[in-house]
Design a protein around this motif. Structure first.
Motif, PDB file in Angstrom:
ATOM      1  N   SER A 202      35.980  44.526  34.511  1.00 28.57           N
ATOM      2  CA  SER A 202      37.085  43.655  34.907  1.00 28.57           C
ATOM      3  C   SER A 202      36.927  43.143  36.328  1.00 28.57           C
ATOM      4  O   SER A 202      37.508  42.135  36.693  1.00 28.57           O
ATOM      5  CB  SER A 202      38.392  44.421  34.789  1.00 28.57           C
TER       6      SER A 202
ATOM      7  N   THR B 152      44.359  57.651  37.104  1.00 27.28           N
ATOM      8  CA  THR B 152      44.103  58.734  38.039  1.00 27.28           C
ATOM      9  C   THR B 152      43.157  59.713  37.397  1.00 27.28           C
ATOM     10  O   THR B 152      42.949  59.686  36.185  1.00 27.28           O
ATOM     11  CB  THR B 152      45.398  59.481  38.395  1.00 27.28           C
TER      12      THR B 152
ATOM     13  N   VAL C 255      42.936  52.242  45.511  1.00 29.35           N
ATOM     14  CA  VAL C 255      42.602  51.114  44.636  1.00 29.35           C
ATOM     15  C   VAL C 255      41.881  50.051  45.455  1.00 29.35           C
ATOM     16  O   VAL C 255      42.440  49.511  46.393  1.00 29.35           O
ATOM     17  CB  VAL C 255      43.855  50.502  44.002  1.00 29.35           C
TER      18      VAL C 255
ATOM     19  N   LEU D 255      48.854  41.817  45.091  1.00 31.23           N
ATOM     20  CA  LEU D 255      47.586  42.413  44.695  1.00 31.23           C
ATOM     21  C   LEU D 255      47.238  42.006  43.290  1.00 31.23           C
ATOM     22  O   LEU D 255      48.102  41.715  42.473  1.00 31.23           O
ATOM     23  CB  LEU D 255      47.688  43.931  44.769  1.00 31.23           C
ATOM     24  N   ARG D 256      45.956  42.026  43.024  1.00 32.04           N
ATOM     25  CA  ARG D 256      45.527  41.686  41.672  1.00 32.04           C
ATOM     26  C   ARG D 256      45.956  42.779  40.703  1.00 32.04           C
ATOM     27  O   ARG D 256      45.951  43.968  41.047  1.00 32.04           O
ATOM     28  CB  ARG D 256      44.004  41.570  41.644  1.00 32.04           C
ATOM     29  N   PRO D 257      46.327  42.405  39.504  1.00 33.59           N
ATOM     30  CA  PRO D 257      46.780  43.416  38.547  1.00 33.59           C
ATOM     31  C   PRO D 257      45.676  44.420  38.247  1.00 33.59           C
ATOM     32  O   PRO D 257      44.525  44.047  38.046  1.00 33.59           O
ATOM     33  CB  PRO D 257      47.105  42.614  37.293  1.00 33.59           C
ATOM     34  N   THR D 258      46.019  45.652  38.285  1.00 36.64           N
ATOM     35  CA  THR D 258      45.070  46.704  37.962  1.00 36.64           C
ATOM     36  C   THR D 258      45.799  47.784  37.207  1.00 36.64           C
ATOM     37  O   THR D 258      46.914  48.145  37.563  1.00 36.64           O
ATOM     38  CB  THR D 258      44.516  47.367  39.246  1.00 36.64           C
ATOM     39  N   LEU D 259      45.132  48.280  36.221  1.00 36.77           N
ATOM     40  CA  LEU D 259      45.677  49.428  35.515  1.00 36.77           C
ATOM     41  C   LEU D 259      45.376  50.635  36.379  1.00 36.77           C
ATOM     42  O   LEU D 259      44.225  50.867  36.742  1.00 36.77           O
ATOM     43  CB  LEU D 259      44.995  49.556  34.159  1.00 36.77           C
ATOM     44  N   PHE D 260      46.389  51.368  36.750  1.00 38.21           N
ATOM     45  CA  PHE D 260      46.153  52.472  37.661  1.00 38.21           C
ATOM     46  C   PHE D 260      45.840  53.725  36.884  1.00 38.21           C
ATOM     47  O   PHE D 260      46.668  54.262  36.159  1.00 38.21           O
ATOM     48  CB  PHE D 260      47.368  52.689  38.549  1.00 38.21           C
TER      49      PHE D 260
ATOM     50  N   LEU E  51      46.272  50.375  51.715  1.00 38.55           N
ATOM     51  CA  LEU E  51      46.425  50.488  50.259  1.00 38.55           C
ATOM     52  C   LEU E  51      45.329  51.389  49.713  1.00 38.55           C
ATOM     53  O   LEU E  51      44.379  50.926  49.109  1.00 38.55           O
ATOM     54  CB  LEU E  51      46.315  49.110  49.603  1.00 38.55           C
ATOM     55  N   PRO E  52      45.440  52.682  49.940  1.00 31.64           N
ATOM     56  CA  PRO E  52      44.331  53.553  49.572  1.00 31.64           C
ATOM     57  C   PRO E  52      44.097  53.636  48.069  1.00 31.64           C
ATOM     58  O   PRO E  52      44.951  53.230  47.278  1.00 31.64           O
ATOM     59  CB  PRO E  52      44.752  54.921  50.118  1.00 31.64           C
TER      60      PRO E  52
ATOM     61  N   ASP F 146      33.010  49.272  34.723  1.00 31.52           N
ATOM     62  CA  ASP F 146      34.189  48.487  34.393  1.00 31.52           C
ATOM     63  C   ASP F 146      33.896  47.019  34.658  1.00 31.52           C
ATOM     64  O   ASP F 146      33.475  46.652  35.745  1.00 31.52           O
ATOM     65  CB  ASP F 146      35.344  48.972  35.275  1.00 31.52           C
TER      66      ASP F 146
END
Lengths: 841, 378
Positions: free
Chosen positions: A26, A14, A420, A7-12, A417-418, A24
């Motif tokens: 990005s 919440t 995100v 998966l592409r990098p993502t800052l998670f 993959l809920p 956003d």
């Protein structure tokens, strides 16, 4: 099923929505994929297909879509606009333009237009204070008023005359108060002044706010209402493509109106036929057909219930939650769709989308999408559309993908993959994206086009790629497709009123979208159908242009070539326009009540008036028709057709000449053809000239629409007043049924609410509200055209028949019954004028 | 006017002209609201000419981009740069982000752009005093930028860092630090709130690097597979899991093995998975021979009302036979076992005459007659 390998990098993040309004960024950039996913490139080159093809472009054959079917026989009313609902002025000291809902204006109009309803119950309450017959009151009580006298006192006052005056509510010049009126006023004031406004004001405000929100976003058409069935096109609610296992011998179609859902059987030969119909009391907001099991549907209602429905087993409630999923949102809109697992469904509302297992314990589930920080949502962002994109087969995306559209962005979610999104893109559509369709790849190995339609008619086309273990992403830059309003240039130039009508028609909201790719030819062709709220179906063909040049070699011209109108296309538009202009304009939804003028007339008769003008006036009044020039004995002056005047040759004149040679000349020729063409037309023209030989060239132009339509009335009056013959029944004769039909449907809800609260006696409220609810419920169905047609069939005969013309009326009332918009155009003869706020909300 | 007095009392919002009573009550923001309001509101201060020009310019750029007119977009972009001079500080601050976003998009697609142009554009923009990202993206940018230097720190940040973790593990493996690699993967798998894709990554990496999955101690792997099975029962690795369970000595594992297979075949994307059908056909036979009819019935009860339509309709019989005869054969066997020999799918396939499969068919019919759960054999 392959699982996305990486998966592409993502800052998670919440939590709730981001605090900032700024989207956003990005997700936004196309090069992001190229930079962050080095492995995606060798993968795609392995297949020998350049997935990041820069020049995947669909070129339209014409600059805009073309009408596919002739316009429907019924007039179309564009409905409310912001101008009708909002207050035009604002305090001057405001820094920014200000707008508020115009309750006061609507309120006063309501009292004028529906005074009989607004005050009927009060009249009944005050019955003992009125004396309806007899010359004199026998009672010594000062609290009893003779109605006849009061009406006499009021005689000659035409209250609506004040409505027209720009001065506002200044007061009538003849007004004086008799004792009776004064007493009446004192008696009635406490009740008339407060109870009506208290009761009605609240309802009115609610109704106005609801209308306004509906104008900004009408979710009834979510998902669209156009189906493209093999071998033919059809205008049917709710686009559904049965696929996979459901593509058995028979195809099925899920149909939704506001309060009914239906399952239709579709075969290639016969017409679609309903198999089963379901009534949804609270209103159905979504319906979807299972792509896995033939004849299985999911239906959801405003109450928050989601049901599985099969014709065999009936309804099975699988989920119910009147609250929204993530945070509190007042919208009752719900949506449900299927997933890759036939027993697992998605349930969506404005705040999120949840996955629920129909076999598991009730209420449990997992959030697939949350309007929140996880998806980098903006403040005030809401879900407008969710759609299961699944479809299995070669060359297809993963069957686990779901499309979610908000007013700002488009998200692709993988149900495994809920939360995100695997892809996010800001669509920047200037209207609500309520329509979407994923199309098959135009060629094997190509990216799959995803069509996105805004309610305002805008269309965007994205290409999505990502087979096997790679995550879905955009292939190439998104593209905007021509909308219906782009077709305006294909039509001949018209005089302003018709031009405005055409423009309004082309700008009607899009309520259905269907597309198909014909890959049989050498270049794949995208065939696109759009259904507008006016009932028009437009069609456009686009062919694929894959840019052959490598990215390093810039072409000589990087502008996309522009399409032009072919003679066939313009001819098609011309034909359509002709049919459109033949459609009679919408009948007036309301006409002012009238007081009898007979008394006034007989009074005038006593004073022998001399002169042609007063006599003509009197004759017109007696017949209850519009005063015309010929009544005043003025002869029309022969007007030569406008043309270029020979004059000193300067640059401006030359340019004007050149302009004249263009569309204007064509237009003029067309006009000439209309008025003096061969065949039946000259006869009718002649006859009309005999009847009223006072046409100026101006009114001749205006009669464009009436040239071939059948005469509406044996007594030909001015073409201006003819199309909308006035409703001239005196107000006291309006029965409940009649007013129900004469009232704009959008106002009926308020009326109904109001009636329900009124302390009316007898059976009138029942009958009235019954007829109303029937009308409004049918009217409320999205199948607007059909209902309208039914509605017109049911109309009382006073609309277009001679009865209306012979009924007592006065000059004033007939002018008033003629909608102001038309009058304005006759009088000013130019300038497309936005119609005045209709007498309603 | 409905709430005139309220409007008087409330301070005028400075940033949003559409912030009035006409905003939807639900709190939803509609980008097209302002246009509607502006079409009516006539009084009150209008936007300045400069703001009008720049916003018009911005919409031209967006329009050109959507029409793939890169040159035109670039020309408008040139004019749009003047927004950096806007006297409105809010707009001035937001501008570099928009310019960066649109500018890089144009440069990415413009046929005449190159890496040099891109770099120049970037450095020019960085030079701007007001260059600033919004808080959210700024944080993210900082995060990924700073931490990309240090993989291990990054991996501990909640988020999806698959490519980094993968590279990091590869690096550790390259230097022979197998334990370190394993630790990184385990930490990544169990850290943070998203533990789906890390699992996947962990398992897959393990398969790739260790290549001896089926021989290692079952207890540990079973644990990972068990979790993966709970969250992604359609995963391709579930077939591996099934094999693992089949080889176990515990009876509960054998039962779970059946459950896993049925679970995989529940999904639309797996209906044509030949291996899964082969496994199921083989395993059903094995289980029924081992007289565990109850296991099969347990699985079948929840599926018997929808599997026939989903897998075993006559439509699928025809289409499967046409597309993949081996698949049709396996499915027909399973259909016969589960639904009896009277079922449409089984009847259709068993009627087909195919030279290579004649022997197989005969055996299939015999087995179905013997083992079908509908008519249990003697």
């Amino acid at each position: 099923m392959d699982f996305p390998s990486c998966l592409r990098p993502t800052l998670f993040m919440t939590g709730p929505l981001g605090l900032s309004d700024v989207p956003d960024t990005s997700f936004m950039c196309s090069w992001r994929d190229a930079l962050t996913l080095p492995e995606s490139l060798p993968q795609s080159s392995k297949n020998g297909v350049p997935h990041l093809a820069k020049g995947l472009l669909w070129e339209p054959d014409t600059p805009g879509p073309l009408p596919l079917l002739p316009p429907g026989p019924d007039p179309w009313d564009p409905g409310l606009t912001a101008q009708d609902l909002l207050f035009r002025g604002a305090p001057k000291f405001r820094r920014q333009p200000q707008a508020v809902l115009d309750v006061t204006e609507q309120f006063s109009r309501f009292l004028w237009d529906h005074g009989d309803i607004a005050f009927a119950s009060l009249g009944k309450l005050m019955l003992e204070n009125f004396k309806l017959e007899g010359a004199r009151s026998y009672s010594k009580k000062k609290t009893v008023v003779s109605v006849k006298r009061i009406l006499e006192d009021l005689g000659g006052h035409q209250p609506w005359g004040q409505v027209a005056s720009e001065k506002g509510w200044g007061g009538c010049p003849w007004a004086y108060f008799s004792h009776r009126q004064r007493r009446f006023s004192i008696l009635g004031d406490p009740i008339l002044g407060k109870s009506v406004s208290n009761l009605l004001g609240e309802l009115l405000y609610e109704e106005l706010a609801m209308r306004w929100e509906q104008l900004l976003l009408d979710d009834a058409f979510t998902g669209g209402a156009l189906a493209w069935l093999p071998g033919r096109t059809s205008r049917i609610r709710q686009l559904v493509y049965p696929a996979g296992g459901a593509l058995d011998k028979l195809s099925l179609l899920a149909v939704r109106s506001d309060y009914h859902c239906a399952l239709w059987k579709v075969s290639r030969q016969g017409r679609p036929a309903p198999l089963q119909v379901l009534k949804v009391e609270k209103g159905a907001t979504g319906i979807n057909l299972s792509p896995h099991l033939p004849g299985e549907l999911v239906v959801c209602s405003r109450s928050g219930a989601v049901c599985l429905w099969t014709p065999h087993d009936g309804l099975q409630q699988i989920y119910k939650d009147p609250e929204t999923l993530v945070f509190r949102d007042p919208s009752p809109w719900r949506w449900a769709d299927f997933t890759a697992h036939p027993r697992v469904l998605t349930v969506g509302d404005r705040t999120g989308v949840k996955i629920i297992d129909t076999q598991g314990p009730p209420g449990c589930g997992l959030l697939l999408f949350r309007v929140g920080a996880e998806a980098s949502c903006q403040k005030g962002e809401r879900v407008l559309l969710t759609q299961y994109l699944g479809e299995c087969g070669p060359d297809s995306l993963q069957p686990t993908l779901h499309l979610i559209c908000t007013q700002f962005s488009l998200y692709l979610m993988d149900e495994r993959l809920p939360l995100v999104p695997v892809l996010k893109w800001d669509h920047s559509l200037p209207s609500a994206p309520l329509l979407a369709q994923l199309l098959p790849p135009p060629r094997p190995g190509c990216a799959r086009p995803l069509l996105l339609g805004g309610q305002g008619g805008q269309l965007q086309l994205l290409h999505i790629t990502g087979e096997g273990a790679s995550t879905p992403r955009l292939a190439g830059p998104p593209q905007s497709l021509p909308s219906r309003s782009d077709s305006l240039s294909a039509f001949p130039l018209l005089e302003p009123r018709s031009q405005w009508q055409l423009q309004e028609r082309l700008q009607a909201p899009t309520i259905g979208l269907a597309a198909t790719i014909l890959s049989s030819s050498s270049t794949p062709v995208l065939s696109l159908f759009q259904l507008s709220a006016a009932g028009d179906v437009f069609h456009q063909r686009l062919h694929l242009r894959e840019d052959p040049r490598p990215p390093s070699d810039p072409g000589p011209d990087c502008h996309a070539p522009t399409a032009s109108w072919s003679p066939q296309a313009t001819a098609c538009c011309r034909r359509w326009l002709k049919a459109l202009l033949e459609v009679p304009p919408a009948p007036p939804v309301w006409a002012a009540p009238t007081f009898s003028h007979r008394r006034l007339l007989s009074f005038k008769e006593q004073q022998k008036v001399e002169g042609k003008v007063p006599e003509g006036l009197r004759a017109a009044m007696a017949q209850g028709r519009l005063l015309q020039q010929r009544d005043l004995g003025l002869l029309p002056t022969a007007e030569p057709p406008p043309g270029p005047e020979p004059g000193p040759k300067d640059e401006l004149s030359e340019r004007l000449d050149a302009a004249w040679e263009g569309p204007m000349a064509a237009w003029w020729e067309q006009q000439q053809d209309r008025t003096s063409g061969p065949g039946r037309q000259p006869k009718r023209h002649k006859r009309r000239m005999q009847l009223s030989n006072t046409f100026s060239s101006l009114s001749g132009h205006l009669d464009l629409s009436g040239a071939t339509s059948p005469p509406h009335s044996p007594d030909w009056t001015s073409p201006v007043s003819r199309p909308r013959s006035p409703v001239t029944l005196p107000s006291q004769e309006l029965t409940q049924d009649l007013w129900a039909q004469g009232i704009p449907s959008e106002r009926q809800q308020t009326l109904r609410d109001y009636m329900a609260k009124l302390p009316l006696q007898g059976n009138t409220p029942e009958s009235a509200s019954a007829s109303l609810s029937q009308t409004s419920s049918t009217r409320a169905t999205p199948s607007r055209q059909r209902t309208l047609r039914d509605g017109t069939a049911e109309l009382p005969p006073h609309r277009d028949t001679p009865e209306g013309a012979t009924a007592p009326s006065s000059q004033t009332s007939s002018i008033w019954a003629t909608p102001s918009r038309q009058l304005v155009h006759v009088l000013s003869g130019s300038q497309p004028h936005r119609k005045k706020p209709r007498m309603g909300f | 006017m409905s709430d005139f007095s309220e409007d008087l009392l409330r301070p005028a919002p400075e940033d949003d002209p559409a912030e009035t009573s006409v905003r939807p009550r639900s709190g939803m923001r509609l980008p097209w609201l302002q246009k509607q309001v502006e079409s009516v509101a006539t009084r009150g201060k209008k936007e300045k000419d400069f703001a009008q020009t720049t916003s018009a310019c911005l919409s031209f750029i967006q329009e050109a981009l959507l029409k793939h007119q890169w040159q035109r977009a670039a020309e408008y972009m040139h004019s749009y740069l003047q927004i950096l001079e806007d006297s409105d500080s809010n707009k001035r601050q937001a501008a570099p982000e928009i310019i960066w976003k649109l500018g890089s998009e144009i440069l990415y697609y413009h046929p005449k752009s190159s890496v040099e142009t891109f770099n120049t554009f970037h450095s020019v923009l960085c030079y701007e005093d007001d260059y600033a990202y919004s808080t959210a993206s700024q944080n993210m940018f900082k995060h990924s930028w700073k931490t990309s230097v240090n993989f291990s720190a990054l991996v501990q940040t909640p988020g999806v860092w698959d490519p980094f973790v993968k590279s990091y593990v590869e690096m550790l493996e390259f230097y022979g630090d197998q334990d370190g690699a394993r630790e990184v993967l385990t930490n990544y798998a169990y850290d943070g709130e998203l533990n789906r894709e890390p699992h996947e990554l962990y398992l897959k990496s393990k398969l790739t690097f260790e290549k001896c999955l089926l021989n290692v101690q079952i207890s540990q792997d079973y644990f990972f597979f068990q979790i993966l099975y709970q969250i992604v029962p359609s995963h391709t690795l579930m077939l591996e899991f099934h094999r693992l369970l089949r080889k176990s000595d515990k009876e509960e594992h054998h039962k779970l093995g059946l459950e896993v297979l049925f679970g995989v075949l529940d999904f639309a994307g797996c209906t044509k998975n030949l291996t899964a059908w082969q496994y199921l056909a083989k395993y059903l036979r094995q289980i029924l021979m081992g007289s565990h009819l109850a296991w099969v019935q347990d699985e079948w009860n929840s599926r018997k009302n929808w599997w026939p339509g989903f897998h075993f309709s006559s439509f699928w019989a025809k289409s499967d036979w046409k597309e993949d005869k081996a698949l049709a054969y396996e499915k027909a066997f399973v259909a016969g076992i589960l639904l009896g020999k009277g079922c449409r799918y089984f009847r259709y396939i068993s009627k087909q005459d195919h030279q290579d499969l004649r022997k197989k068919f005969k055996r299939m019919k015999k087995l179905v007659k013997k083992h079908s759960i509908v008519n249990p054999g003697p």
